[in-house]
Design a protein around this motif. Sequence first.
Motif, PDB file in Angstrom:
ATOM      1  N   LYS A 229       0.843  -1.204   0.000  1.00  0.00           N
ATOM      2  CA  LYS A 229       0.000   0.000   0.000  1.00  0.00           C
ATOM      3  C   LYS A 229       0.874   1.250   0.000  1.00  0.00           C
ATOM      4  N   SER A 230       0.426   2.297  -0.697  1.00  0.00           N
ATOM      5  CA  SER A 230       1.223   3.527  -0.681  1.00  0.00           C
ATOM      6  C   SER A 230       0.583   4.607   0.192  1.00  0.00           C
ATOM      7  N   PHE A 231      -0.670   4.394   0.601  1.00  0.00           N
ATOM      8  CA  PHE A 231      -1.330   5.417   1.422  1.00  0.00           C
ATOM      9  C   PHE A 231      -0.689   5.487   2.808  1.00  0.00           C
ATOM     10  N   ARG A 232      -0.317   6.699   3.212  1.00  0.00           N
ATOM     11  CA  ARG A 232       0.171   6.925   4.574  1.00  0.00           C
ATOM     12  C   ARG A 232      -0.526   8.160   5.105  1.00  0.00           C
ATOM     13  N   TYR A 233      -0.712   8.216   6.427  1.00  0.00           N
ATOM     14  CA  TYR A 233      -1.405   9.368   7.009  1.00  0.00           C
ATOM     15  C   TYR A 233      -0.595  10.005   8.140  1.00  0.00           C
ATOM     16  N   ILE A 234      -0.457  11.321   8.081  1.00  0.00           N
ATOM     17  CA  ILE A 234       0.044  12.132   9.213  1.00  0.00           C
ATOM     18  C   ILE A 234      -0.833  13.380   9.257  1.00  0.00           C
ATOM     19  N   ASN A 235      -1.296  13.761  10.435  1.00  0.00           N
ATOM     20  CA  ASN A 235      -2.144  14.949  10.555  1.00  0.00           C
ATOM     21  C   ASN A 235      -1.401  16.179   9.989  1.00  0.00           C
ATOM     22  N   PRO A 236      -1.988  16.866   9.018  1.00  0.00           N
ATOM     23  CA  PRO A 236      -1.268  17.973   8.372  1.00  0.00           C
ATOM     24  C   PRO A 236      -1.248  19.267   9.173  1.00  0.00           C
ATOM     25  N   TYR A 237      -2.038  19.357  10.250  1.00  0.00           N
ATOM     26  CA  TYR A 237      -2.105  20.610  11.018  1.00  0.00           C
ATOM     27  C   TYR A 237      -0.993  20.740  12.057  1.00  0.00           C
ATOM     28  N   ILE A 238      -0.207  19.684  12.248  1.00  0.00           N
ATOM     29  CA  ILE A 238       0.861  19.761  13.247  1.00  0.00           C
ATOM     30  C   ILE A 238       2.226  19.568  12.577  1.00  0.00           C
ATOM     31  N   ASN A 239       3.269  19.901  13.325  1.00  0.00           N
ATOM     32  CA  ASN A 239       4.621  19.600  12.865  1.00  0.00           C
ATOM     33  C   ASN A 239       4.903  18.154  13.284  1.00  0.00           C
ATOM     34  N   GLU A 240       5.141  17.301  12.319  1.00  0.00           N
ATOM     35  CA  GLU A 240       5.310  15.873  12.621  1.00  0.00           C
ATOM     36  C   GLU A 240       6.376  15.636  13.691  1.00  0.00           C
ATOM     37  N   ASN A 241       7.424  16.475  13.690  1.00  0.00           N
ATOM     38  CA  ASN A 241       8.509  16.281  14.658  1.00  0.00           C
ATOM     39  C   ASN A 241       8.065  16.525  16.097  1.00  0.00           C
ATOM     40  N   ASP A 242       6.905  17.151  16.267  1.00  0.00           N
ATOM     41  CA  ASP A 242       6.406  17.398  17.624  1.00  0.00           C
ATOM     42  C   ASP A 242       5.724  16.162  18.226  1.00  0.00           C
ATOM     43  N   ILE A 243       5.393  15.176  17.388  1.00  0.00           N
ATOM     44  CA  ILE A 243       4.736  13.980  17.938  1.00  0.00           C
ATOM     45  C   ILE A 243       5.732  13.281  18.867  1.00  0.00           C
TER      46      ILE A 243
END
Length: 247
Positions: A229-243
């Motif tokens: 599968k190529s679909f991946r999800y990360i919430n676009p409203y945050i900076n991923e590095n903050d997770i």
Amino acid sequence: MTGILYFSSTGNSLYISKCIQEKIKSKIFYIPTYNGDGSEFDRIIIVSPIYSFGLPYHVYNIIPTLSKHTPVEIVLNYGGMISGADYFTYMHAKNSGLNIRAVYTIKMPENFTLSYTVPKFYLNSILKSAPKRIKKVVNFIDNNTVNIPKSKKTKDKVYFKNKSNWYKIGQDFHVNESCISCGKCISLCPINNISFSNNKIVFGDKCVACLGCYQRCKQKAIQYKDKKKSFRYINPYINENDIGKNI
Ligand SMILES: Cc1cc2nc3c(=O)[nH]c(=O)nc-3n(C[C@H](O)[C@H](O)[C@H](O)COP(=O)(O)O)c2cc1C
């Protein structure tokens, strides 16, 4: 001071935590690295995804360790089906002796997408309408509303059965030739289940099914079984590095 304790693998719960922080003076802590019992706060807000109609491993485990005196509110978010997770969570907190005042649920984009691609138009519409749903809950919290889930139907059996099988997900992961051995998956795994062996990424037997490694690998090198599968999800409203950070 209010303490927001969150778990998040793809950012939805972090985004909700930040929306709460905009309105309520608070500090945000990532549950897997938080060592306290919440007694330093005058109010605890737990923000968590729903996993298998219940709670992620770290959230389920922290609840019985929290201060019994501090008022607790819990904000759950989910991709498709609550199926009593709100009442399950309420009862888990109550049976743990917590001063639980409210459980809220907010629909967010689905991240359990090992065998499924979220259609773009649907994903965009959920994301577009999310701030409005979050604002409603933030206002309830700001007004100290008591909110006990009404429906008492839960899926405890399904939850505990699925939870006991989460470790298998890690064992069904492998990396393909796109892996650049950057080690990002190793550092973000909340349970230290990923390591290098002979310069290759390997998965152990402790996976808690958060899918953070799968969703956040920039190369999409982590594959589940033979799905490709190529679909991946990360919430676009945050900076991923903050997770995973305290904010
Ligand atoms: C292992 C796992 C189980 C899940 N189970 C449920 C579920 O029972 N019901 C549901 O609606 N969403 C379920 N989801 C989706 C997440 O609850 C949802 O996408 C959430 O917003 C992700 O939050 P995060 O981005 O903070 O990690 C599940 C996700 C994972 C990884």
